[in-house]
Scaffold this active site. Sequence first.
Site, mmCIF file in Angstrom:
data_model
loop_
_atom_site.group_PDB
_atom_site.id
_atom_site.type_symbol
_atom_site.label_atom_id
_atom_site.label_comp_id
_atom_site.label_asym_id
_atom_site.label_seq_id
_atom_site.Cartn_x
_atom_site.Cartn_y
_atom_site.Cartn_z
ATOM 1 N N ASN A 6 -6.683 6.955 5.344
ATOM 2 C CA ASN A 6 -5.864 6.289 4.324
ATOM 3 C C ASN A 6 -4.797 5.454 5.031
ATOM 4 O OD1 ASN A 6 -4.243 5.559 2.197
ATOM 5 N ND2 ASN A 6 -3.358 7.595 1.893
ATOM 6 N N TRP A 7 -4.967 4.147 4.951
ATOM 7 C CA TRP A 7 -4.042 3.250 5.660
ATOM 8 C C TRP A 7 -2.750 3.012 4.880
ATOM 9 C CZ3 TRP A 7 -7.696 -1.236 7.743
ATOM 10 C CH2 TRP A 7 -8.659 -0.661 8.585
ATOM 11 N N LYS A 8 -2.672 3.523 3.673
ATOM 12 C CA LYS A 8 -1.474 3.356 2.836
ATOM 13 C C LYS A 8 -1.080 1.869 2.785
ATOM 14 C CE LYS A 8 -0.141 7.971 4.209
ATOM 15 N NZ LYS A 8 0.753 9.050 3.865
ATOM 16 N N HIS A 76 -3.315 10.320 -5.327
ATOM 17 C CA HIS A 76 -2.602 10.648 -4.085
ATOM 18 C C HIS A 76 -1.168 11.055 -4.440
ATOM 19 C CE1 HIS A 76 -0.672 10.176 -0.186
ATOM 20 N NE2 HIS A 76 -1.877 10.287 0.339
ATOM 21 N N GLU A 78 1.568 10.325 -3.197
ATOM 22 C CA GLU A 78 2.553 9.229 -3.196
ATOM 23 C C GLU A 78 2.486 8.460 -4.509
ATOM 24 O OE1 GLU A 78 1.434 7.525 0.586
ATOM 25 O OE2 GLU A 78 2.308 9.255 1.610
ATOM 26 N N GLU A 142 -4.017 18.307 -0.471
ATOM 27 C CA GLU A 142 -2.956 17.718 0.340
ATOM 28 C C GLU A 142 -1.620 18.327 -0.069
ATOM 29 O OE1 GLU A 142 -4.200 13.766 2.137
ATOM 30 O OE2 GLU A 142 -3.337 13.320 0.201
ATOM 31 N N GLY A 148 2.697 13.230 6.013
ATOM 32 C CA GLY A 148 3.588 12.338 6.746
ATOM 33 C C GLY A 148 4.806 13.035 7.327
ATOM 34 N N SER A 178 -0.865 15.506 7.800
ATOM 35 C CA SER A 178 -0.544 15.478 9.235
ATOM 36 C C SER A 178 -1.707 15.944 10.113
ATOM 37 C CB SER A 178 0.723 16.297 9.522
ATOM 38 O OG SER A 178 1.826 15.753 8.818
ATOM 39 N N GLY A 200 -1.405 8.879 8.707
ATOM 40 C CA GLY A 200 -0.813 8.247 9.902
ATOM 41 C C GLY A 200 -1.771 8.102 11.072
#
Length: 220
Positions: A6-8, A76, A78, A142, A148, A178, A200
Amino acid sequence: MIIVGNWKMFRGPDPHALAGLDAIVCPPFTRLRDCVDAGLTTYAQNVHWDKEGTYTGEISPPMLLELGVTGSLVGHSERRQYFGESDETVGLRTRGALEAGLHVVACVGETIEERRGGKTDAVLRRQLSVLEPHPNLVLAYEPVWAIGTGHTATPEIAQEAHAFIKSLLDAPVLYGGSVKPENAEALLSRPDVDGALVGGASLDVDSFTAICQTAARIRS
Ligand code: PEP
């Protein structure tokens, strides 16, 4: 074993540097075409449930399919934390995407307050209540406190949560939070961990490649 990067909201690596990797990438919308053209299995980071409509800032399943995108993340943390994503809209997005022929990785997980308050099972049960088994549905556990932050769930915590999730909904369950080359082996070796959703570390070609290689070694 399924590895998803996931490149966000980061531009991310050169897709050609990932050619040949057995992995799924979720770049930002502007890089979807580059990833598809490089031959990568490419998912979006979010998707609406309708085919089209007055929904500024959203993107529909047929629009993604037309680009060669074959799936999407949904729910997600976020999105839930910063953009008001609710269990109800996670259910709608998941159903709409699956019905349109996309694959879905639906994300669930508790906050640190919920875990400390002994509410993890209740939160997972509530988040999963809007989802139904489907051959193209994969779940990602998650824990929000591990995303993160560098605080990875122990393999034991991950295993326990994955087993609980599978007792409620029959689907592969990825671990996210992570994941790095250093902890991938311990996490991916647990019996109910079917892969990883990597944030990340997926932005670094060497780290992401190392995680994919670990997954391939465990599978074989
Ligand atoms: C994620 O974005 O889903 C994620 C797990 O991020 P990170 O690996 O950076 O914790």
